[in-house]
Design a protein around this motif. Structure first.
Motif, short mmCIF file in Angstrom:
data_model
loop_
_atom_site.label_atom_id
_atom_site.label_comp_id
_atom_site.label_asym_id
_atom_site.label_seq_id
_atom_site.Cartn_x
_atom_site.Cartn_y
_atom_site.Cartn_z
N VAL A 1 0.85 -1.17 0.00
CA VAL A 1 0.00 0.00 0.00
C VAL A 1 0.89 1.23 0.00
O VAL A 1 1.75 1.39 0.86
CB VAL A 1 -0.93 0.00 1.23
N GLN A 2 0.69 2.07 -1.00
CA GLN A 2 1.47 3.30 -1.10
C GLN A 2 0.67 4.46 -0.51
O GLN A 2 -0.53 4.57 -0.72
CB GLN A 2 1.78 3.62 -2.57
N ALA B 1 5.96 3.17 0.99
CA ALA B 1 5.21 1.92 1.17
C ALA B 1 4.95 1.71 2.66
O ALA B 1 5.88 1.70 3.46
CB ALA B 1 5.98 0.76 0.59
N LEU B 2 3.68 1.56 3.01
CA LEU B 2 3.34 1.38 4.42
C LEU B 2 4.01 0.16 5.03
O LEU B 2 4.39 0.19 6.20
CB LEU B 2 1.82 1.28 4.59
N ASP B 3 4.18 -0.91 4.24
CA ASP B 3 4.78 -2.11 4.81
C ASP B 3 6.26 -1.95 5.14
O ASP B 3 6.85 -2.79 5.78
CB ASP B 3 4.53 -3.33 3.93
N HIS C 1 7.63 1.53 10.38
CA HIS C 1 7.48 1.04 11.75
C HIS C 1 5.99 1.03 12.10
O HIS C 1 5.27 1.98 11.85
CB HIS C 1 8.25 1.95 12.71
N GLY C 2 5.52 -0.05 12.66
CA GLY C 2 4.12 -0.19 13.01
C GLY C 2 3.28 -0.86 11.93
O GLY C 2 2.14 -1.21 12.15
N PHE C 3 3.87 -1.03 10.74
CA PHE C 3 3.18 -1.69 9.63
C PHE C 3 4.00 -2.87 9.11
O PHE C 3 3.85 -3.28 7.97
CB PHE C 3 2.90 -0.69 8.49
N PRO D 1 11.73 4.38 10.21
CA PRO D 1 11.12 5.29 11.19
C PRO D 1 10.28 6.38 10.49
O PRO D 1 10.56 6.77 9.36
CB PRO D 1 12.31 5.91 11.91
N TRP D 2 9.28 6.85 11.18
CA TRP D 2 8.38 7.84 10.61
C TRP D 2 9.06 9.17 10.36
O TRP D 2 8.63 9.93 9.50
CB TRP D 2 7.15 8.00 11.51
#
Length: 100
Positions: free
Chosen positions: A5-6, A11-13, A16-18, A23-24
């Motif tokens: 998922v973009q 890419a969300l995968d 961190h957390g996905f 890091p965000w």
């Protein structure tokens, strides 16, 4: 989408957390306060954060779906639209978006 998922050029995968380690603070997106937040705990989102998130979330909600029959995508888009309404309400009432 090949399982990736973009969102806003990342890419969300990978995040961190996905499922990823990135890091965000490596990405720039108005959605970071929402995406980099525990689903069931953590600090509430302030009206200022809601104000920053809302325009991008509204853009996503307004994207045409091209008559897709993908039920999961339709469900996610319904969830996005509902979150837009909740964010708007938080702004109108000048209250935090509560998690928990």
């Amino acid at each position: 989408m090949n399982g990736v998922v973009q969102a806003d050029g990342f890419a969300l995968d990978e995040m961190h957390g996905f499922g990823g380690q990135r890091p965000w603070n490596d990405v720039s997106t108005a959605l970071a306060p929402l995406l980099d937040h525990p689903d069931d705990d953590g600090p509430d989102l302030t009206p200022i954060q809601c104000t920053a998130i809302l325009p991008r979330l509204q853009e996503i909600a307004d994207q045409p779906q091209g008559g897709t029959t993908d039920r999961l995508l339709q469900r996610h888009m319904d969830d996005v639209r509902q979150l837009v309404v909740v964010l708007q309400l938080c702004l109108e009432k000048d209250v935090d978006l509560l998690f928990g």
